[in-house]
Design a protein around this motif. Structure first.
Motif, short mmCIF file in Angstrom:
data_model
loop_
_atom_site.label_atom_id
_atom_site.label_comp_id
_atom_site.label_asym_id
_atom_site.label_seq_id
_atom_site.Cartn_x
_atom_site.Cartn_y
_atom_site.Cartn_z
N VAL A 177 70.00 36.77 -35.36
CA VAL A 177 70.75 38.00 -35.60
C VAL A 177 69.82 39.11 -36.07
O VAL A 177 69.99 40.27 -35.68
N TYR A 178 68.82 38.79 -36.86
CA TYR A 178 67.86 39.80 -37.29
C TYR A 178 67.07 40.32 -36.09
O TYR A 178 66.90 41.54 -35.91
N LYS A 179 66.58 39.39 -35.26
CA LYS A 179 65.83 39.80 -34.07
C LYS A 179 66.67 40.70 -33.17
O LYS A 179 66.17 41.67 -32.59
N LYS A 180 67.94 40.36 -33.05
CA LYS A 180 68.85 41.16 -32.22
C LYS A 180 69.00 42.57 -32.81
O LYS A 180 69.00 43.56 -32.09
N THR A 181 69.10 42.66 -34.13
CA THR A 181 69.26 43.99 -34.75
C THR A 181 67.98 44.82 -34.67
O THR A 181 68.05 46.05 -34.60
N ALA B 239 70.18 38.85 -22.49
CA ALA B 239 70.09 39.10 -23.93
C ALA B 239 70.42 37.87 -24.77
O ALA B 239 70.18 37.87 -25.97
N SER B 240 70.92 36.81 -24.15
CA SER B 240 71.26 35.62 -24.93
C SER B 240 70.01 34.86 -25.39
O SER B 240 70.08 34.02 -26.27
N LEU C 297 61.29 42.39 -22.72
CA LEU C 297 61.71 42.73 -21.36
C LEU C 297 62.86 43.73 -21.40
O LEU C 297 62.86 44.72 -20.66
N ILE C 298 63.82 43.49 -22.28
CA ILE C 298 64.96 44.41 -22.41
C ILE C 298 64.47 45.78 -22.88
O ILE C 298 64.92 46.82 -22.36
N SER C 299 63.54 45.81 -23.82
CA SER C 299 62.97 47.09 -24.28
C SER C 299 62.33 47.85 -23.13
O SER C 299 62.46 49.07 -23.02
N ASP C 300 61.64 47.13 -22.26
CA ASP C 300 61.01 47.76 -21.10
C ASP C 300 62.05 48.24 -20.09
O ASP C 300 61.91 49.32 -19.50
N ILE C 301 63.08 47.44 -19.86
CA ILE C 301 64.15 47.82 -18.93
C ILE C 301 64.80 49.13 -19.36
O ILE C 301 65.05 50.02 -18.55
N VAL D 229 76.43 45.71 -25.21
CA VAL D 229 76.32 44.25 -25.01
C VAL D 229 75.58 43.62 -26.19
O VAL D 229 76.03 42.62 -26.76
N LEU D 230 74.46 44.22 -26.57
CA LEU D 230 73.66 43.68 -27.67
C LEU D 230 74.42 43.71 -29.00
O LEU D 230 74.35 42.77 -29.78
N ILE D 231 75.12 44.80 -29.25
CA ILE D 231 75.88 44.92 -30.50
C ILE D 231 76.99 43.87 -30.54
O ILE D 231 77.21 43.24 -31.59
#
Length: 167
Positions: free
Chosen positions: A17-21, A115-116, A123-127, A142-144
């Motif tokens: 959850v921290y990494k996701k935030t 994102a799971s 990769l998502i940051s680059d996208i 989606v991430l939130i």
């Protein structure tokens, strides 16, 4: 949930959850500074809500070493901050007449899958850097939503830890 067991629940950097935030914060900062008017109050509010989602995990895990009540409270603040941010992204899409991805849309399904796995965060940051603002807003949504679920699971673990400490 990997790395979120009882033995390291206080080590916030290992929490999914921290990494996701952290990813949500990076995307929000990029989105706001790239696509929104810097004079708009929403910019500061969105960045601060994303930051609060991340920082309150840090504070909650630190406080949790002494007080599970404080930990639970601060994790709830983090979760609430991201709910506020979610509303901001939804408002952006609505105000600009952009489509919010439906639950069964190909885009949303693919982003949920990507994102799971937190190993895909770079990769998502680059996208994000190669997409228009309405796509970035949908990715953030989606991430939130994933983070919201992870907060729920984390709070369940805090509750179990709390119950195990009760006499």
């Amino acid at each position: 949930m990997e790395n979120e067991n009882k033995s390291n629940i206080g080590s916030y950097k290992n929490l999914i959850v921290y990494k996701k935030t952290v990813l949500i914060y990076k995307i929000t900062h990029y989105f706001c500074t790239t696509y929104l008017d810097s004079k708009d109050r929403t910019v500061d509010q969105m960045i601060q809500a994303a930051r609060s989602g991340k920082q309150n995990i840090v504070e909650g895990c630190s406080a949790g070493k002494k007080s599970l009540k404080s930990k639970d409270f601060l994790i709830n603040v983090a979760k609430s901050s991201l709910k506020e941010l979610l509303e901001d992204y939804e408002d952006f899409l609505n105000i600009h007449n952009h489509r919010q991805w439906e639950n069964n849309s190909v885009e949303k399904i693919k982003m949920r899958e990507l994102a799971s796995n937190s190993q895909n965060d770079e990769l998502i940051s680059d996208i994000v850097k190669n997409r228009p603002p309405e796509v970035i807003a949908n990715i953030a949504i989606v991430l939130i939503n994933q983070a919201d679920y992870l907060f729920y699971k984390f709070q369940q673990k805090i509750g179990k830890e709390w119950n195990n400490k009760s006499p």
